[in-house]
Design a protein around this motif. Sequence first.
Motif, PDB file in Angstrom:
ATOM      1  N   ASP A 243       0.794  -1.271   0.046  1.00  0.00           N
ATOM      2  CA  ASP A 243       0.059   0.066   0.025  1.00  0.00           C
ATOM      3  C   ASP A 243       0.792   1.408  -0.047  1.00  0.00           C
ATOM      4  O   ASP A 243       0.519   2.550   0.459  1.00  0.00           O
ATOM      5  N   HIS A 244       1.909   1.228  -0.611  1.00  0.00           N
ATOM      6  CA  HIS A 244       2.650   2.336  -0.665  1.00  0.00           C
ATOM      7  C   HIS A 244       2.490   3.342  -1.662  1.00  0.00           C
ATOM      8  O   HIS A 244       1.961   2.949  -2.841  1.00  0.00           O
ATOM      9  N   GLU A 245       2.663   4.789  -1.338  1.00  0.00           N
ATOM     10  CA  GLU A 245       2.128   5.858  -2.262  1.00  0.00           C
ATOM     11  C   GLU A 245       2.920   5.814  -3.478  1.00  0.00           C
ATOM     12  O   GLU A 245       2.693   6.215  -4.494  1.00  0.00           O
ATOM     13  N   ASN A 246       4.191   5.645  -3.351  1.00  0.00           N
ATOM     14  CA  ASN A 246       5.308   6.224  -4.129  1.00  0.00           C
ATOM     15  C   ASN A 246       6.000   4.789  -4.765  1.00  0.00           C
ATOM     16  O   ASN A 246       6.173   3.864  -4.025  1.00  0.00           O
ATOM     17  N   MET A 247       6.015   5.081  -6.170  1.00  0.00           N
ATOM     18  CA  MET A 247       6.774   3.957  -6.886  1.00  0.00           C
ATOM     19  C   MET A 247       7.472   4.605  -8.044  1.00  0.00           C
ATOM     20  O   MET A 247       7.536   5.644  -8.349  1.00  0.00           O
TER      21      MET A 247
ATOM     22  N   TYR B  56       3.912   9.544  -7.128  1.00  0.00           N
ATOM     23  CA  TYR B  56       3.664   9.898  -5.727  1.00  0.00           C
ATOM     24  C   TYR B  56       2.226   9.554  -5.380  1.00  0.00           C
ATOM     25  O   TYR B  56       1.570   9.588  -4.120  1.00  0.00           O
ATOM     26  N   ASP B  57       1.052   9.107  -6.138  1.00  0.00           N
ATOM     27  CA  ASP B  57      -0.016   8.695  -6.126  1.00  0.00           C
ATOM     28  C   ASP B  57      -0.717   8.180  -7.450  1.00  0.00           C
ATOM     29  O   ASP B  57      -0.323   8.393  -8.572  1.00  0.00           O
TER      30      ASP B  57
ATOM     31  N   SER C 257       9.405   0.796  -4.639  1.00  0.00           N
ATOM     32  CA  SER C 257       8.210   1.481  -3.899  1.00  0.00           C
ATOM     33  C   SER C 257       8.598   2.078  -2.586  1.00  0.00           C
ATOM     34  O   SER C 257       9.677   1.502  -1.933  1.00  0.00           O
ATOM     35  N   ARG C 258       8.068   2.939  -2.049  1.00  0.00           N
ATOM     36  CA  ARG C 258       8.273   3.627  -0.756  1.00  0.00           C
ATOM     37  C   ARG C 258       7.101   4.113  -0.263  1.00  0.00           C
ATOM     38  O   ARG C 258       5.997   4.739  -0.647  1.00  0.00           O
ATOM     39  N   GLY C 259       6.995   4.134   1.358  1.00  0.00           N
ATOM     40  CA  GLY C 259       5.798   4.546   2.106  1.00  0.00           C
ATOM     41  C   GLY C 259       5.950   6.135   2.095  1.00  0.00           C
ATOM     42  O   GLY C 259       7.130   6.833   1.533  1.00  0.00           O
ATOM     43  N   THR C 260       5.290   6.948   2.766  1.00  0.00           N
ATOM     44  CA  THR C 260       5.231   8.457   2.617  1.00  0.00           C
ATOM     45  C   THR C 260       5.778   9.049   3.899  1.00  0.00           C
ATOM     46  O   THR C 260       5.705  10.161   4.029  1.00  0.00           O
ATOM     47  N   LYS C 261       6.226   8.469   5.055  1.00  0.00           N
ATOM     48  CA  LYS C 261       6.467   9.098   6.220  1.00  0.00           C
ATOM     49  C   LYS C 261       7.909   9.463   6.362  1.00  0.00           C
ATOM     50  O   LYS C 261       8.504   9.000   7.200  1.00  0.00           O
ATOM     51  N   GLY C 262       8.337  10.186   5.309  1.00  0.00           N
ATOM     52  CA  GLY C 262       9.897  10.640   5.526  1.00  0.00           C
ATOM     53  C   GLY C 262      10.855   9.847   5.279  1.00  0.00           C
ATOM     54  O   GLY C 262      10.683   8.915   4.536  1.00  0.00           O
TER      55      GLY C 262
ATOM     56  N   PHE D   1      12.240  13.970  -0.844  1.00  0.00           N
ATOM     57  CA  PHE D   1      12.546  12.706  -0.046  1.00  0.00           C
ATOM     58  C   PHE D   1      12.291  11.568  -1.119  1.00  0.00           C
ATOM     59  O   PHE D   1      12.719  10.411  -0.856  1.00  0.00           O
ATOM     60  N   ASN D   2      11.713  11.791  -2.118  1.00  0.00           N
ATOM     61  CA  ASN D   2      11.638  10.742  -3.127  1.00  0.00           C
ATOM     62  C   ASN D   2      12.662  10.755  -4.279  1.00  0.00           C
ATOM     63  O   ASN D   2      12.842   9.895  -4.807  1.00  0.00           O
TER      64      ASN D   2
END
Lengths: 114, 113
Positions: free
Chosen positions: A28-32, A50-51, A93-98, B98-99
């Motif tokens: 459920d990661h926002e960033n890919m 990012y979405d 992929s990456r989550g969004t909390k910094g 951060f991306n």
Amino acid sequence: DVKVTQSSRYLVKRTGEKVFLECVQDMDHENMFWYRQDPGLGLRLIYFSYDVKMKEKGDIPEGYSVSREKKERFSLILESASTNQTSMYLCASRGTKGPAYEQYFGPGTRLTVT
Amino acid sequence: AQSVTQLDSQVPVFEEAPVELRCNYSSSVSVYLFWYVQYPNQGLQLLLKYLSGSTLVKGINGFEAEFNKSQTSFHLRKPSVHISDTAEYFCAVVGGNFNKFYFGSGTKLNVKP
């Protein structure tokens, strides 16, 4: 565990063909992200998203496009493959909390364009 | 803008010897630093990361790295390598956006028996 899967490990296509590389993540990661990896050049960012339906160009977007219709899926499209696009393609992929949330990578697709 | 330099493209070392893989970065903002490992025919896997706090960071498989702000370095070390450590290692920096991860060109570690 985060799992990032890519549709193919190896792909051989002809010059001029339209190529789709698919990536799916289950966290459920926002960033890919889509990267290209070439010897001596490390990883270079092609596009990221990012979405859903949102995208941004990376460092080398020329010759590529992307699609993100669902949160878990991010596709890289080569509209007309060329031999200089022969490379290893990595999805992440990456989550969004910094920045604490590192990128998680798929196994890669080695694409050969003949 | 950020950038990462890995000066050594290849590092040969004998099994059980110590190893250091060098990474230098440039950045005008606070950075967060990562080391990834890529085994043959696989994707990248996180070894360790520096976000803040202690400058000595311990990671998986016995690896550690030290953040040195004055020298803008983040070298990776292991006191005794194993054959199974043969892989390519990538240093990465992220800051500001951060991306946006900036990766070095990679160092191939070749551990010989």
